[in-house]
Design an enzyme around this catalytic site. Structure first.
Site, PDB file in Angstrom:
ATOM      1  N   HIS A  20      44.472 -71.843 -10.303  1.00 49.58           N
ATOM      2  CA  HIS A  20      44.822 -72.252  -8.932  1.00 49.58           C
ATOM      3  C   HIS A  20      46.330 -72.478  -8.858  1.00 49.58           C
ATOM      4  O   HIS A  20      46.835 -73.582  -9.081  1.00 49.58           O
ATOM      5  CB  HIS A  20      44.050 -73.524  -8.554  1.00 49.58           C
ATOM      6  N   HIS A  22      49.719 -71.041  -6.425  1.00 51.34           N
ATOM      7  CA  HIS A  22      50.230 -70.233  -5.309  1.00 51.34           C
ATOM      8  C   HIS A  22      51.592 -69.680  -5.727  1.00 51.34           C
ATOM      9  O   HIS A  22      52.495 -70.468  -6.047  1.00 51.34           O
ATOM     10  CB  HIS A  22      50.389 -71.090  -4.053  1.00 51.34           C
ATOM     11  N   ARG A  75      63.581 -62.152   1.893  1.00 54.04           N
ATOM     12  CA  ARG A  75      63.839 -61.291   3.061  1.00 54.04           C
ATOM     13  C   ARG A  75      63.547 -59.821   2.814  1.00 54.04           C
ATOM     14  O   ARG A  75      63.506 -59.025   3.735  1.00 54.04           O
ATOM     15  CB  ARG A  75      65.306 -61.455   3.492  1.00 54.04           C
ATOM     16  N   ASP A 142      45.360 -64.937  -0.296  1.00 45.27           N
ATOM     17  CA  ASP A 142      44.974 -66.090   0.519  1.00 45.27           C
ATOM     18  C   ASP A 142      45.069 -65.681   1.985  1.00 45.27           C
ATOM     19  O   ASP A 142      46.145 -65.370   2.484  1.00 45.27           O
ATOM     20  CB  ASP A 142      45.916 -67.266   0.219  1.00 45.27           C
ATOM     21  N   GLY A 174      45.316 -73.653   3.638  1.00 42.60           N
ATOM     22  CA  GLY A 174      45.880 -74.053   4.924  1.00 42.60           C
ATOM     23  C   GLY A 174      45.147 -75.243   5.526  1.00 42.60           C
ATOM     24  O   GLY A 174      44.499 -76.003   4.800  1.00 42.60           O
ATOM     25  N   GLU A 204      39.595 -81.054   0.326  1.00 38.75           N
ATOM     26  CA  GLU A 204      40.923 -81.577  -0.044  1.00 38.75           C
ATOM     27  C   GLU A 204      41.347 -82.490   1.114  1.00 38.75           C
ATOM     28  O   GLU A 204      41.234 -83.695   1.018  1.00 38.75           O
ATOM     29  CB  GLU A 204      41.898 -80.407  -0.242  1.00 38.75           C
TER      30      GLU A 204
HETATM   31 ZN   LIG Z   1      46.143 -74.661  -3.413  1.00 41.62          ZN
END
Ligand SMILES: [Zn+2]
Length: 343
Positions: A20, A22, A75, A142, A174, A204
């Site tokens: 887990h 990101h 960018r 995700d 999110g 969460e």
């Molecule tokens: Zn997470």
């Protein structure tokens, strides 16, 4: 020989698995500093140290503000390739041998880079890192609740063509309360039909009902966090009976205020109750704690013995989406480290 007398060194060198993480929260400070300079620099950030200070958060809204601020330096597709290669190098230096990483290309829509372009750049970085460092990383797209439920199937179809190049599943992160799981039932159904793995952040910010719907509506194979399951004894029983893998990220929960102290965090109860937990870092750079730091933190505070950390690492091997043969080989690598060090 590394022994228990030097547990920090032992943990650092222990082969580890991260399920887990990101990628957007796992850049190295040095690589972000390079991007900032590439785009003309920022006043007040003259060196890596001053950039590091920028990531000391006052509160949660400051965290979100800083998250968006750093995204603005990504960018071009090559910026992803550059930073993620360095992220992989950093993970390798922590003895992390296998990663299943989230990435959310739609968060960068304001920069005008397409999700496929970001996906290709990340796949390239991951491949190069595997050749150079031996670290293996597979990707979970995700779908990003906050981008909206209506277009989620469309987002999924943008990354589906890459499923044989390292995309192994979809995730859902999110605002869990604002965009509940039920809104994403269709995209999860389609991903399942296409043979992709399914994971979801749940329990969460929202309560146990979110874990229930992640399991029953989305058919998630693993739960991201899931810590608020502690509020529901029937759910706890189900998680134990079904041995649902839980991706626990203790310092993330402490930093975002889900629990105010380690003493209040249920990680130890989950483990003692026999739930199938793994320990992860979530957004290591943003939260200032690598996976190695996370393990050391829990060991130094007597939450987990070294032997518990081995059990947790083997849980992660088994909860991964590798095939049986790959799991066996990874598990052997973990066991071998312990045998070699006579622990
Ligand atoms: Zn997470």
């Amino acid at each position: 020989m590394i022994t228990k007398t030097n547990p920090e060194e032992f943990i650092k060198n222990m082969p580890k698995v991260e399920l887990h993480l990101h990628l957007e929260g796992a850049f190295t400070i040095e690589s972000l500093f390079d991007l900032i300079n590439k785009y003309g620099g920022v006043s007040g950030i003259s060196n890596v140290g001053s950039l590091e200070e920028k990531f000391q958060f006052r509160d949660f809204s400051h965290f979100i503000e800083t998250w968006c601020w750093k995204n603005d330096f990504f960018r071009e597709a090559e910026d992803f390739e550059y930073t993620i290669y360095h992220t992989m190098k950093n993970l390798h230096e922590q003895s992390i041998v296998y990663v299943e990483a989230f990435y959310s290309p739609w968060d960068f829509a304001p920069s005008g880079i397409s999700a496929p372009a970001i996906t290709e750049a990340i796949i390239e970085a991951v491949k190069k890192a595997k050749t150079d460092f031996g670290i293996c990383c597979q990707l979970i797209a995700d779908i990003s609740r906050d981008v909206g439920a209506d277009s989620s199937v469309e987002r999924f179809r943008q990354v589906l063509p890459y499923r044989n190049e390292g995309i192994i599943g979809i995730g859902l992160g999110g605002s869990e309360q604002k965009f509940p799981n039920e809104l994403f039932a269709d995209v999860f159904k389609e991903a399942k039909k296409e043979g992709l793995h399914l994971v979801a952040h749940a329990g969460e910010a929202a309560g146990p009902e979110s874990v229930w719907s992640a399991l029953e509506v989305l058919e998630a194979e693993r739960i991201g966090h899931g810590v608020r399951a502690i509020e529901d004894p029937i759910l706890m029983k189900k998680l134990k009976t079904d041995q649902v893998p839980m991706e626990i990220c203790v310092n993330s929960n402490l930093k975002t205020g889900i629990f105010l102290s380690l003493e209040k965090h249920p990680v130890k109860s989950f483990f003692n109750e026999g739930l199938n937990i793994t320990i992860n870092s979530d957004d290591p750079t943003m939260f200032g704690k690598t996976l190695t730091d996370e393990f050391i933190y829990l060991h130094q505070r007597d939450v987990f013995s070294l032997h518990d950390l081995k059990t947790i690492t083997l849980n992660a091997v088994n909860a991964s989406f590798l095939n049986d043969e790959q799991k066996k080989s990874l598990g052997d690598k973990v066991e071998d480290y312990w045998t070699r060090n006579n622990v």
